[in-house]
Design an enzyme around this catalytic site. Sequence first.
Site, PDB file in Angstrom:
ATOM      1  CD  GLU A 122      91.858  42.639  -3.662  1.00 45.75           C
ATOM      2  OE1 GLU A 122      91.117  43.550  -4.042  1.00 45.75           O
ATOM      3  OE2 GLU A 122      91.779  41.472  -4.079  1.00 45.75           O
ATOM      4  CD  GLU A 181      89.979  38.836  -1.073  1.00 47.42           C
ATOM      5  OE1 GLU A 181      89.390  39.085  -2.144  1.00 47.42           O
ATOM      6  OE2 GLU A 181      90.289  39.706  -0.258  1.00 47.42           O
TER       7      GLU A 181
END
Length: 716
Positions: free
Chosen positions: A200, A358
């Site tokens: 991320e 995710e």
Amino acid sequence: MADDVTSPETEPRPEATSDRESTTEDEAQPAPETEPTSSSGDDAEKATVPDWPIGLHALGYGGDYNPEQWPMEVRLEDIELMREAGVNLISLAIFSWASIEPREGRYDWSWLDNIMDRLQAAGVRVALATATASPPPWLTANHPEILPRTAEGVVLHQGGRQAYAPSSPVYRDYAVKMAAAIAERYATHPALALWHIDNEIGCHVPHDYSESAERAFRTWLRRRYRMIDKLNEAWGTAFWSQRYSAFKDVLPPWAAPTYANPTQQLDFARFSSDTLLEYYKKLRDAVRPITPHVPATTNFMVSLSTKWMDYHRWAREVDVVATDHYTIADDPEREIDLALAADMTRGVAGGKPWILMEHSSGAVNWQPRNRAKGPGEMIRNSLAHVARGADSVMFFQFRQSKAGAEKFHSALVPHAGRNSSGWRESVRLGETLAALGDVAGARVPARVAMLFDYHAWWAIELDSHPSVDVTYGDRIRALYRELWYRNVTVDVVHPGEDLDGYDVVLVPSLYLVTDEHAAAIAAAAERGAHVVITYFSGIVDERDHIRLGGYPGAFRELLGMRTDEFFPLLADEQVTLDDGTTADVWTERLEVTTAEVLRTFTDGPLPGGPALTRNAVGEGAAWYVATRQDEAGTAALIEQVLGQAGVAPVAPAPRGVEVVRRVREGDDEGRSFLFVLNHTDGEASVPASGTELITGATVEGELRVPAHGSAVVAER
Ligand code: GLA
């Protein structure tokens, strides 16, 4: 220390200019200003990298796994549990730097070797991380200069995660070394299937104001403008005595007494996204020569909650698009936000299948109130992503942590262990995904496009605008919501995408638009599409300069209208339209030239003035929505547009039942899969025929889906 910069891509290095600044500064290489294409990655380079997925013969299922948090007996149980649930893909070593290299230059690979081998033996493929998502304490202690800083000059310290400045040459060197070491270690390991670069990237620190960032920003600006006067022109520095005489005087938009220069802010956003992408590329390029047989990606955060990374540009640098998505517990329509994020991701991926890297099996830990998911919700969420193009369903994380900041974040294996409804759901999801193997690779057809551009988002939400109530996501959500309830599939795409083949093109609040994109939008209407443009679109060019001569400068002609003043509504002010619907936030004084007025205001600052117009253009039409319509008004507009464009739902279904189709293109049998997700409290009936893949039942004309249930029909 000099940054080991990669060579520039298509853009030549800047010529020496009249700028007096030393050119020996560390440089962050900006990506050239070109438009994204629908393909991801450079073709020549990609030729050597095999396509994802490697060694997966089904949909992917699994998640982040952090074995370093657990003793060996738990790790052994985890492998058993992975087998039990049918897990076939695991992300490993995301936050493992301090475990792999506990002291500088001292490596401990034993635990990672062990788990890689065990995963391989269990038939689980590994998305191996570069372990760089959080620098170890020894590194930040020895090199505090790598720490990021906020616009107020506050240093963000070690103790959480992502405490690094992405432009820092020192940090980049260390991170590249770590990535290369891990690549060397596992280059020939048979479990290694995908590189998960960092994690991320930009999540916590999208904008860094450290010294290295300041230097890199100047370099980026020199490359973009070459001459300081070009920067002065682009930034409009004749205003407020802001004219620069040399690049060395230019700063990032630090906290200032009042509004910082808007183009400076916009360029800093562009620079920051480019710098994070450069950081990704450095790590990717560190592992690539060692493992040319392994594709690389990083988990994007494509949704209306993450603003600062230009993923259309980033997508060109990954071998497969991967994204993370989390639902918001107190959003009663969170399945719509999920669907929008998934459709945005498919747009970023150029229509190709992507990886859901995710999501959560239940509660997260970072919302104010973290509630577990309701009945069937985790499976519906998973299948909604698959319906919209995901070929892997992954979670944060496999086993719920018992310590640390994320100990209350759900996982496939909850704190309660195997004897829990959570684990039973995890097993059920594994069985469900295994039954859907044929879906992998199928495309998601759509006749409606919604245009979405990160640069327009950054620009429309700059300060000192006509109304603080105008936000980028607002009309995107409102229009999308109406389409979702009608089960009309939408491709959410960059304005540079090919618009041929779409019967409806929605253009919500595209405040900043280039000439080229404005022309492509007009061409779509000429060709026969219904183009719907909402207020505060087409106002500025890419420098954030007003397009003069009446608003909306970029679309006046296409829309057959002209606005001479904005009349944003005051807080809580509402206006009524002549069909009895209401609107708020925005009105403007517009006159039609060639357009037809469909709706007018009956009160407010502009009674009798046009609120909704439609201009016949070529074979199509261009609609303009000059106010923020309420739900009823938006619904009526969408009904009218879909009706005129002849766009029908995927299948008729009760409100709140989501229906999406995936189709195998080029498949001789022309197979298609109908996903039906019942988000309501009652049983739903949807017309369908074929085989329901989860139960194996034959469906003859009518599919019944229980309350909160999911079904996928291989159609005939
Ligand atoms: C992000 C991160 C994960 C984890 C989750 C929690 O997606 O990538 O490491 O922190 O959030 O929701």
